[in-house]
Design an enzyme around this catalytic site. Structure first.
Site, PDB file in Angstrom:
ATOM      1  N   HIS A   1       0.858  -1.189   0.000  1.00 17.21           N
ATOM      2  CA  HIS A   1       0.000   0.000   0.000  1.00 17.21           C
ATOM      3  C   HIS A   1       0.896   1.241   0.000  1.00 17.21           C
ATOM      4  O   HIS A   1       1.927   1.273   0.673  1.00 17.21           O
ATOM      5  CB  HIS A   1      -0.896  -0.011   1.238  1.00 17.21           C
ATOM      6  CG  HIS A   1      -1.902   1.090   1.264  1.00 17.21           C
ATOM      7  ND1 HIS A   1      -1.575   2.383   1.626  1.00 17.21           N
ATOM      8  CD2 HIS A   1      -3.225   1.108   0.974  1.00 17.21           C
ATOM      9  CE1 HIS A   1      -2.652   3.140   1.564  1.00 17.21           C
ATOM     10  NE2 HIS A   1      -3.674   2.385   1.172  1.00 17.21           N
TER      11      HIS A   1
ATOM     12  N   ASP B   1       0.908   4.164   1.400  1.00 16.30           N
ATOM     13  CA  ASP B   1       1.260   4.720   2.713  1.00 16.30           C
ATOM     14  C   ASP B   1       2.213   3.802   3.468  1.00 16.30           C
ATOM     15  O   ASP B   1       3.100   4.267   4.189  1.00 16.30           O
ATOM     16  CB  ASP B   1       0.000   4.960   3.549  1.00 16.30           C
ATOM     17  CG  ASP B   1      -0.898   6.030   2.967  1.00 16.30           C
ATOM     18  OD1 ASP B   1      -0.365   6.951   2.306  1.00 16.30           O
ATOM     19  OD2 ASP B   1      -2.120   5.944   3.148  1.00 16.30           O
ATOM     20  N   LYS B   2       2.032   2.494   3.295  1.00 18.89           N
ATOM     21  CA  LYS B   2       2.929   1.553   3.969  1.00 18.89           C
ATOM     22  C   LYS B   2       4.309   1.516   3.310  1.00 18.89           C
ATOM     23  O   LYS B   2       5.310   1.269   3.988  1.00 18.89           O
ATOM     24  CB  LYS B   2       2.306   0.164   3.982  1.00 18.89           C
ATOM     25  CG  LYS B   2       1.284  -0.010   5.080  1.00 18.89           C
ATOM     26  CD  LYS B   2       1.967  -0.101   6.427  1.00 18.89           C
ATOM     27  CE  LYS B   2       1.256   0.711   7.463  1.00 18.89           C
ATOM     28  NZ  LYS B   2       2.100   1.092   8.575  1.00 18.89           N
TER      29      LYS B   2
ATOM     30  N   GLU C   1      10.170  11.833   7.165  1.00 17.67           N
ATOM     31  CA  GLU C   1       8.896  11.696   6.456  1.00 17.67           C
ATOM     32  C   GLU C   1       9.168  11.311   5.008  1.00 17.67           C
ATOM     33  O   GLU C   1      10.106  11.819   4.386  1.00 17.67           O
ATOM     34  CB  GLU C   1       8.113  13.014   6.493  1.00 17.67           C
ATOM     35  CG  GLU C   1       7.914  13.584   7.883  1.00 17.67           C
ATOM     36  CD  GLU C   1       7.028  12.726   8.768  1.00 17.67           C
ATOM     37  OE1 GLU C   1       6.240  11.931   8.219  1.00 17.67           O
ATOM     38  OE2 GLU C   1       7.135  12.843   9.997  1.00 17.67           O
TER      39      GLU C   1
ATOM     40  N   GLU D   1      14.352  15.814   9.842  1.00 18.92           N
ATOM     41  CA  GLU D   1      15.524  16.231  10.599  1.00 18.92           C
ATOM     42  C   GLU D   1      16.236  15.016  11.180  1.00 18.92           C
ATOM     43  O   GLU D   1      15.591  14.055  11.604  1.00 18.92           O
ATOM     44  CB  GLU D   1      15.112  17.151  11.751  1.00 18.92           C
ATOM     45  CG  GLU D   1      14.455  18.449  11.286  1.00 18.92           C
ATOM     46  CD  GLU D   1      14.180  19.381  12.452  1.00 18.92           C
ATOM     47  OE1 GLU D   1      14.273  20.599  12.247  1.00 18.92           O
ATOM     48  OE2 GLU D   1      13.884  18.882  13.553  1.00 18.92           O
TER      49      GLU D   1
ATOM     50  N   LYS E   1      -5.633  -4.586   0.381  1.00 22.95           N
ATOM     51  CA  LYS E   1      -6.324  -4.147   1.597  1.00 22.95           C
ATOM     52  C   LYS E   1      -7.275  -5.255   2.041  1.00 22.95           C
ATOM     53  O   LYS E   1      -7.801  -5.999   1.213  1.00 22.95           O
ATOM     54  CB  LYS E   1      -7.107  -2.856   1.353  1.00 22.95           C
ATOM     55  CG  LYS E   1      -6.268  -1.683   0.878  1.00 22.95           C
ATOM     56  CD  LYS E   1      -7.105  -0.460   0.582  1.00 22.95           C
ATOM     57  CE  LYS E   1      -7.562   0.234   1.847  1.00 22.95           C
ATOM     58  NZ  LYS E   1      -8.209   1.539   1.551  1.00 22.95           N
TER      59      LYS E   1
ATOM     60  N   PHE F   1      -8.106  -4.257 -10.889  1.00 25.15           N
ATOM     61  CA  PHE F   1      -7.201  -3.569  -9.970  1.00 25.15           C
ATOM     62  C   PHE F   1      -5.763  -3.904 -10.386  1.00 25.15           C
ATOM     63  O   PHE F   1      -5.078  -4.694  -9.751  1.00 25.15           O
ATOM     64  CB  PHE F   1      -7.476  -3.991  -8.531  1.00 25.15           C
ATOM     65  CG  PHE F   1      -6.682  -3.262  -7.459  1.00 25.15           C
ATOM     66  CD1 PHE F   1      -5.847  -2.194  -7.760  1.00 25.15           C
ATOM     67  CD2 PHE F   1      -6.789  -3.651  -6.140  1.00 25.15           C
ATOM     68  CE1 PHE F   1      -5.126  -1.539  -6.778  1.00 25.15           C
ATOM     69  CE2 PHE F   1      -6.066  -3.004  -5.130  1.00 25.15           C
ATOM     70  CZ  PHE F   1      -5.230  -1.952  -5.453  1.00 25.15           C
TER      71      PHE F   1
ATOM     72  N   ASP G   1      -1.868   5.822  -6.242  1.00 24.92           N
ATOM     73  CA  ASP G   1      -2.232   6.821  -5.246  1.00 24.92           C
ATOM     74  C   ASP G   1      -0.968   7.223  -4.500  1.00 24.92           C
ATOM     75  O   ASP G   1      -0.102   6.381  -4.247  1.00 24.92           O
ATOM     76  CB  ASP G   1      -3.255   6.239  -4.267  1.00 24.92           C
ATOM     77  CG  ASP G   1      -3.912   7.294  -3.391  1.00 24.92           C
ATOM     78  OD1 ASP G   1      -3.661   8.494  -3.618  1.00 24.92           O
ATOM     79  OD2 ASP G   1      -4.674   6.915  -2.481  1.00 24.92           O
ATOM     80  N   ALA G   2      -0.840   8.481  -4.159  1.00 22.39           N
ATOM     81  CA  ALA G   2       0.325   8.934  -3.413  1.00 22.39           C
ATOM     82  C   ALA G   2       0.337   8.331  -2.016  1.00 22.39           C
ATOM     83  O   ALA G   2      -0.711   8.049  -1.430  1.00 22.39           O
ATOM     84  CB  ALA G   2       0.342  10.466  -3.327  1.00 22.39           C
TER      85      ALA G   2
ATOM     86  N   ARG H   1       0.013   7.791   7.767  1.00 21.94           N
ATOM     87  CA  ARG H   1      -1.422   7.923   7.473  1.00 21.94           C
ATOM     88  C   ARG H   1      -2.229   6.678   7.845  1.00 21.94           C
ATOM     89  O   ARG H   1      -3.444   6.658   7.635  1.00 21.94           O
ATOM     90  CB  ARG H   1      -1.640   8.246   5.991  1.00 21.94           C
ATOM     91  CG  ARG H   1      -1.290   9.666   5.636  1.00 21.94           C
ATOM     92  CD  ARG H   1      -2.022  10.154   4.408  1.00 21.94           C
ATOM     93  NE  ARG H   1      -1.729   9.387   3.211  1.00 21.94           N
ATOM     94  CZ  ARG H   1      -2.022   9.819   1.974  1.00 21.94           C
ATOM     95  NH1 ARG H   1      -2.608  11.004   1.805  1.00 21.94           N
ATOM     96  NH2 ARG H   1      -1.731   9.079   0.932  1.00 21.94           N
ATOM     97  N   LYS H   2      -1.590   5.662   8.374  1.00 24.37           N
ATOM     98  CA  LYS H   2      -2.311   4.427   8.717  1.00 24.37           C
ATOM     99  C   LYS H   2      -2.122   4.101  10.198  1.00 24.37           C
ATOM    100  O   LYS H   2      -1.797   2.971  10.577  1.00 24.37           O
ATOM    101  CB  LYS H   2      -1.836   3.282   7.823  1.00 24.37           C
ATOM    102  CG  LYS H   2      -2.305   3.412   6.385  1.00 24.37           C
ATOM    103  CD  LYS H   2      -3.809   3.282   6.272  1.00 24.37           C
ATOM    104  CE  LYS H   2      -4.317   3.465   4.842  1.00 24.37           C
ATOM    105  NZ  LYS H   2      -4.324   4.889   4.441  1.00 24.37           N
TER     106      LYS H   2
ATOM    107  N   LYS I   1      10.367   7.775  13.239  1.00 21.59           N
ATOM    108  CA  LYS I   1      10.777   8.445  14.474  1.00 21.59           C
ATOM    109  C   LYS I   1      11.707   7.554  15.280  1.00 21.59           C
ATOM    110  O   LYS I   1      11.420   6.368  15.492  1.00 21.59           O
ATOM    111  CB  LYS I   1       9.554   8.807  15.316  1.00 21.59           C
ATOM    112  CG  LYS I   1       8.619   9.794  14.619  1.00 21.59           C
ATOM    113  CD  LYS I   1       7.353  10.023  15.413  1.00 21.59           C
ATOM    114  CE  LYS I   1       6.426  10.991  14.679  1.00 21.59           C
ATOM    115  NZ  LYS I   1       5.142  11.186  15.383  1.00 21.59           N
TER     116      LYS I   1
ATOM    117  N   LYS J   1      11.408   9.731  20.661  1.00 20.32           N
ATOM    118  CA  LYS J   1      10.097  10.339  20.455  1.00 20.32           C
ATOM    119  C   LYS J   1       9.044   9.491  21.168  1.00 20.32           C
ATOM    120  O   LYS J   1       8.836   8.323  20.833  1.00 20.32           O
ATOM    121  CB  LYS J   1       9.755  10.428  18.968  1.00 20.32           C
ATOM    122  CG  LYS J   1      10.337  11.633  18.240  1.00 20.32           C
ATOM    123  CD  LYS J   1      11.813  11.548  18.034  1.00 20.32           C
ATOM    124  CE  LYS J   1      12.308  12.628  17.068  1.00 20.32           C
ATOM    125  NZ  LYS J   1      13.785  12.582  16.938  1.00 20.32           N
TER     126      LYS J   1
ATOM    127  N   ASP K   1       5.914   9.575  21.027  1.00 20.07           N
ATOM    128  CA  ASP K   1       4.854   9.063  20.162  1.00 20.07           C
ATOM    129  C   ASP K   1       5.060   7.577  19.907  1.00 20.07           C
ATOM    130  O   ASP K   1       4.095   6.806  19.840  1.00 20.07           O
ATOM    131  CB  ASP K   1       4.864   9.801  18.805  1.00 20.07           C
ATOM    132  CG  ASP K   1       4.063  11.075  18.828  1.00 20.07           C
ATOM    133  OD1 ASP K   1       3.260  11.264  19.757  1.00 20.07           O
ATOM    134  OD2 ASP K   1       4.245  11.907  17.919  1.00 20.07           O
TER     135      ASP K   1
END
Length: 413
Positions: A16, A18-19, A44, A57, A184, A252, A260-261, A266-267, A287, A291, A293
């Site tokens: 995917h 995003d992955k 990122e 960074e 998916k 597909f 798709d970008a 995002r997941k 990260k 961090k 998060d």
């Protein structure tokens, strides 16, 4: 808590878009940590048709050092560092399996906009003789565990992940050569008295080779997917009433970053608990473990899993909160949703967590020390969920259940 309901979770495969971005970002984290265990990384990634872009960074003197004036011609990058970063990116895309006209590991264009970490961030999070290392940012983090599956994860998400993981394995080994990387899944279960009792719906949308959207080839693909589902889900959950939606839109063939970008982070619900538990909003991938998060979400899962694995509750949510530059958590919250064992309260569990010396007050450095997070172990976490995985070697230390005896002692049991 409701006892009778339908609940759904989704997962997305390593292909995917995003992955793809998440895995690239975490491969950069691993690269930096392999050079310097105290590296700082906030990477990122953006992917689209034949393009990968990095930004963010870093602080990793073996790779990037603004004091090395003789490196300035390369933007303070060490000799060979830029080439190593680019090769790392291409290797990730190759390993996923992208050799398509619209996205190919060897042919894609690569741009690198990583640069040095802000000194104003560093001053708040670095440790000094008179001050423990502070959290890298403010925020709230959640951990969760439940007894719905052997991995102590929400069943809907656990099965969604495992369907895609099996399909990726079959694609790469040649057992299902008609599959392409972008896939998916979605699993809907009926719960009765709080326990999964039936699978009412399965959704799988998979990128495929040309022609597998019609006729006998389409039937072969759909039969294969149903077989995977039958292997993954317990047999008592499937029946003639289970509804399957396999490639419901039809053809597909164009997928991944060409379709798709993709962007890092995002997941986050796929990465955590599939919507069955709260999420603080922060992404993990890209990260370094200073961090919170990332690291505090990992320790929160570790705590929740050990509480359930130890029989102290059958369902547990934990929240931690932090402020940038401050070492100690601002709050520790435990909710066992009314499932705690006799004689155990949520407040007692909170007190027990605070009292365990090996957790070192749940400071950023204490978390990293307990879980040994300053290692290049993150790329494998960036697809098929950060939680509910089997710890092997150095990977997934937050999934270990080695805190149970310390919890028992702290609870006086």
């Amino acid at each position: 808590m409701r006892n009778n309901y339908l609940f759904t979770s989704e997962s997305v495969s390593e292909g995917h878009p995003d992955k793809v971005a998440d895995q690239i970002s975490d491969a950069i984290v691993d690269l930096m940590l392999s050079k310097d265990a105290e590296a700082r990384v906030a990477c990122e990634t953006m992917t689209t048709t034949q393009l990968v872009v990095l930004s963010g960074e870093i602080r990793c003197k073996p790779m990037y050092d603004e004091s090395q004036k003789d490196w300035a011609a390369n933007g303070y990058w060490a000799p060979g560092a830029l080439e190593e970063i680019e090769q790392t990116v291409r290797n990730v895309v190759r390993d996923i399996g992208y050799e398509q006209d619209g996205f190919h590991w060897e042919k894609l264009r690569f741009e690198n906009f990583l640069h040095g970490q802000s000194t104003e961030i560093a001053q708040g999070v670095d440790s000094r003789e008179d001050k423990d290392e502070g959290a890298g940012d403010q925020g709230i983090m959640f951990g969760f565990a439940c007894d719905e599956t052997p991995d102590l994860m929400p069943a809907t998400l656990d099965y969604s992940h495992k369907i895609l993981h099996r399909m990726a394995h079959d694609r790469k080994t040649g057992a299902a050569p008609f599959l392409e990387p972008d896939t998916k899944s979605q699993v809907t279960l009926r719960f009765e008295n709080g326990v999964p009792s039936a699978c009412t719906a399965i959704v799988v949308s998979t990128q495929h080779k040309p022609g597998y959207d019609q006729g006998e080839r389409e039937a072969e693909l759909k039969s294969y997917v149903r077989g995977v589902v039958a292997d993954i889900l317990p047999g008592n959950l499937l029946s003639d009433e289970t509804v399957y939606h396999i490639n419901p839109t039809g053809k597909f063939e164009i997928g991944g970053p060409d379709g798709d970008a993709g962007l890092t982070g995002r997941k986050i619900i796929v990465d955590t608990y599939g919507g069955a538990a709260p999420h603080g909003g922060g992404a993990f991938s890209g990260k370094d473990p200073t961090k919170v998060d990332r690291s505090a979400a990992y320790i929160a899962r570790y705590l929740a899993k050990n509480i359930v694995a130890g029989g102290f509750a059958t369902r547990c949510t934990i929240q931690l909160s932090y402020a940038i530059g401050i070492a100690d958590p601002l709050s520790i919250y435990v909710d066992t949703h009314g499932t705690a064992a006799d004689g155990i309260t949520d407040e007692a569990l909170e007190d027990a967590i605070r009292s365990i010396e090996s957790l070192r007050r749940l400071t950023p450095r204490g978390i990293r020390t307990r879980l040994q997070l300053n290692r290049p172990i993150y790329r494998t976490s960036a697809a098929y969920g950060h939680f509910g995985r089997q710890p092997e070697g150095d990977t997934f230390p937050w999934e270990k259940t080695d805190l149970i005896d310390e919890l028992k002692a702290a609870l006086g049991r």
